[in-house]
Design an enzyme around this catalytic site. Structure first.
Site, mmCIF file in Angstrom:
data_model
loop_
_atom_site.group_PDB
_atom_site.id
_atom_site.type_symbol
_atom_site.label_atom_id
_atom_site.label_comp_id
_atom_site.label_asym_id
_atom_site.label_seq_id
_atom_site.Cartn_x
_atom_site.Cartn_y
_atom_site.Cartn_z
ATOM 1 N N ARG A 111 -8.456 21.881 64.410
ATOM 2 C CA ARG A 111 -8.937 20.571 63.981
ATOM 3 C C ARG A 111 -8.560 19.523 65.021
ATOM 4 N NH1 ARG A 111 -7.660 19.026 57.887
ATOM 5 N NH2 ARG A 111 -5.517 18.743 58.553
ATOM 6 N N ASP A 146 -1.664 12.090 50.556
ATOM 7 C CA ASP A 146 -1.450 12.925 51.750
ATOM 8 C C ASP A 146 -2.778 13.286 52.409
ATOM 9 O OD1 ASP A 146 -1.350 14.347 49.143
ATOM 10 O OD2 ASP A 146 -1.619 16.118 50.388
ATOM 11 N N ASN A 147 -3.888 12.949 51.779
ATOM 12 C CA ASN A 147 -5.197 13.228 52.365
ATOM 13 C C ASN A 147 -5.906 11.934 52.758
ATOM 14 O OD1 ASN A 147 -4.865 15.989 52.089
ATOM 15 N ND2 ASN A 147 -5.845 16.053 50.085
HETATM 16 P P1 AMP Z 1 -4.286 20.215 50.440
HETATM 17 O O1 AMP Z 1 -4.599 20.319 48.988
HETATM 18 O O2 AMP Z 1 -5.041 21.191 51.289
HETATM 19 O O3 AMP Z 1 -4.359 18.827 50.946
HETATM 20 O O4 AMP Z 1 -2.759 20.687 50.596
HETATM 21 C C1 AMP Z 1 -1.690 20.124 49.861
HETATM 22 C C2 AMP Z 1 -0.378 20.713 50.317
HETATM 23 O O5 AMP Z 1 -0.345 22.126 50.065
HETATM 24 C C3 AMP Z 1 -0.085 20.580 51.800
HETATM 25 O O6 AMP Z 1 1.302 20.390 51.939
HETATM 26 C C4 AMP Z 1 -0.531 21.901 52.372
HETATM 27 O O7 AMP Z 1 0.106 22.222 53.583
HETATM 28 C C5 AMP Z 1 -0.092 22.852 51.270
HETATM 29 N N1 AMP Z 1 -0.869 24.108 51.253
HETATM 30 C C6 AMP Z 1 -2.164 24.284 50.857
HETATM 31 N N2 AMP Z 1 -2.522 25.577 50.958
HETATM 32 C C7 AMP Z 1 -1.441 26.262 51.425
HETATM 33 C C8 AMP Z 1 -1.164 27.635 51.735
HETATM 34 N N3 AMP Z 1 -2.082 28.594 51.584
HETATM 35 N N4 AMP Z 1 0.065 27.937 52.212
HETATM 36 C C9 AMP Z 1 1.011 26.987 52.372
HETATM 37 N N5 AMP Z 1 0.821 25.691 52.085
HETATM 38 C C10 AMP Z 1 -0.381 25.318 51.611
HETATM 39 MG MG MG Z 2 -4.161 17.974 52.713
#
Ligand code: AMP
Ligand code: MG
Length: 500
Positions: free
Chosen positions: A186, A262-263
């Site tokens: 990315r 966080d997004n």
């Molecule tokens: P997201 O919903 O993708 O914005 O992710 C939210 C949080 O979950 C972030 O801290 C990501 O790094 C973590 N996260 C999402 N999927 C995984 C995964 N498969 N393994 C480890 N961390 C994850």
């Molecule tokens: Mg995220």
């Protein structure tokens, strides 16, 4: 020839990227140095040649085994300093003080050919100290989904992170079933989020928020340095960037789906194409994400949620605004309360362009009245706006045919056309300008699903075709009718998923 002279003839191989890693230099305490988990059998699935050129890197060098090894995380390129970035975040309103890159790494930063600083980041590259219960992996389908929707957003003129490549790892990922794994590279103006500030504020080092703010100002909003109160001006710049961004989303029917703090970036780029999707029939309550049961991140909630997230950012910056907390809160509140006005201005400006109504001309409630009609009759948002340019040229039938009971549209259309023709512009020019504001092609849910399903079965052709179509969203081309149509009712309600 003797060995010594052969040595002297060896040609130095230039490094792939010229890294300059300001985040790591400036922001100790906001990352953990880390390495990717090796991938067993890397295979290139998608490479963004245009973006590679913008980054000043040769696409063929990325395609070569040494390039793929970098893109999948098997080798750390010279000059990179890979780290997992720390951040916190409000997820669906609940605060998590420690999220961070659980399955991603910032490789480093490069200056692109325009001199802009860009992050190179690997997603799906293995567990990190922030992984919690996650496996650190990503599946091919969701990474290609991020690639195609991000590129579509870019082509629509949206500030967004982009994808340089998707490389299959050759390993498996356990989800509902076993799926092929992938790593996405990315590219972003930065990965600094509202949640990065929340993390800095929630941890014990009192200098951390200031260091982060100074870094973010220099990187994203340097004009703030000229202001009397640079931190307040910085906050105002972030508020404005987000008001503009979310208005742009709303103007094309984009639903982010997981607007956790966080997004949300400080740069104003869209980030994290997880459960996002585009709305078909206009309905402010539209939600696609399977976990968004309360509709917190529904289409129509996106502007107030953005403002809510910005209030969380303001909380972390209060001590920088003023030593007196009452003064700081008053100043922050003033800026925060300017969000609706800023948002409305961007939205209205964009809607006027979509309807061919010049700025400064009265819109006579034409915008709101059309949206009421679209909602009442479940009309496809994208198709209707695109069809309006024909009506300017005298053929209202394409737009009219989208309404089950067209009398309301007819009455609206008389008022609207009177307004447009009173502007004394050449109708052809008005129609052309409208066609630059109203895309024909957006990532239609069924097209995206079909392309990803084929790609997961090893056929990348539908994915490549879809990318091609979406790269020119405003140019109607014969033979591509299926890409502009909404999903047939037989497809049922569309559902998207997080954490994939
Ligand atoms: P997201 O919903 O993708 O914005 O992710 C939210 C949080 O979950 C972030 O801290 C990501 O790094 C973590 N996260 C999402 N999927 C995984 C995964 N498969 N393994 C480890 N961390 C994850
Ligand atoms: Mg995220």
């Amino acid at each position: 020839m003797r060995l010594a002279s052969l040595e002297s003839m060896r040609v130095a191989v230039p490094p792939l990227f010229a890294f300059d890693n300001s985040y790591v230099r400036d922001l100790e305490g906001l990352y953990e140095p880390w390495r990717a988990t090796p991938a067993p059998a890397p295979r290139l699935l998608a490479l963004n040649e245009e973006l590679a050129a913008e980054l000043g890197v040769d696409a063929d060098a990325l395609r070569a085994p040494e390039g793929l090894a970098v893109l999948v995380g098997n080798t750390t390129p010279e000059g990179a300093s890979p780290v997992a970035q720390a951040y916190a975040g409000h997820q669906f309103g609940g605060f998590s003080p420690r999220l961070g890159d659980g399955r991603a790494l910032l490789l480093g930063e490069v200056l692109d050919v325009h001199g802009r600083r860009r992050d190179l980041h690997l997603k799906g590259s293995g567990r990190t100290p922030f992984a919690r219960a996650g496996d650190g992996k990503a599946a091919v389908g969701p990474m290609l989904r991020e690639y195609v929707i991000g590129e579509a957003m870019h082509a629509l003129g949206m500030p967004t992170t982009r994808s340089l490549a998707v490389v299959a790892t050759g390993g498996d990922v356990a989800r509902d079933t076993m799926l092929p794994g992938a790593v996405l590279t990315r590219v972003a103006a930065s990965h600094i989020r509202v949640g990065t500030f929340q993390y800095a504020a929630a941890h014990d080092d009192p200098t951390l928020v200031r260091r982060l703010a100074d870094h973010a100002i220099a990187r994203h909003h340097p004009d703030a340095l000229e202001a009397e109160n640079p931190y307040l001006a910085f906050f105002e710049a972030v508020v404005d960037a987000q008001a503009s961004l979310v208005a742009r989303w709303m103007l094309v029917g984009f639903i982010h789906g997981v607007m956790n703090t966080d997004n949300m970036t400080i740069s104003g780029e869209t980030i994290d194409y997880g459960p996002c999707a585009f709305m078909d029939a206009f309905d402010p309550a539209t939600v696609f994400s399977s976990i968004d049961r309360g509709g917190r991140y529904a289409y129509g909630n996106q502007p107030p949620i953005a403002q809510w997230n910005l209030a969380r950012l303001a909380e972390t910056l209060l001590p920088l605004f003023d030593v007196e907390s009452d003064t700081a809160i008053a100043a922050a509140t003033d800026v925060l309360q300017s969000f609706p006005e800023r948002y409305n201005e961007y939205w209205e400006h964009g809607m006027r362009a979509k309807l061919g109504i010049a700025d400064g001309q009265p819109d006579g409630a034409l915008i709101d009245d059309l949206l009421v009609l679209l909602h009442a009759q479940s009309v496809d948002f994208t198709s209707c706006f695109r069809a309006l340019s024909s009506a300017v040229l005298g053929d209202a039938a394409p737009a009219r045919s989208l309404f089950a009971a067209p009398s309301g549209f007819d009455a609206w259309s008389v008022r609207w056309r009177a307004q447009v023709s009173s502007q004394a512009s050449d109708p052809q020019a008005v129609a052309e300008a409208m066609d630059r504001a109203n895309p024909v092609y957006i990532p239609r849910n069924q097209q995206v699903e079909e392309a990803l399903a084929a790609a997961s079965d090893g056929d990348l052709e539908p994915f490549r075709r879809l990318l091609d179509v979406l790269a020119q969203p405003f140019d109607e081309r014969p033979g591509l009718e299926s890409y502009s149509a909404p999903a047939p009712p037989s497809c049922g309600a569309y559902r998207t998923f997080c954490g994939t």
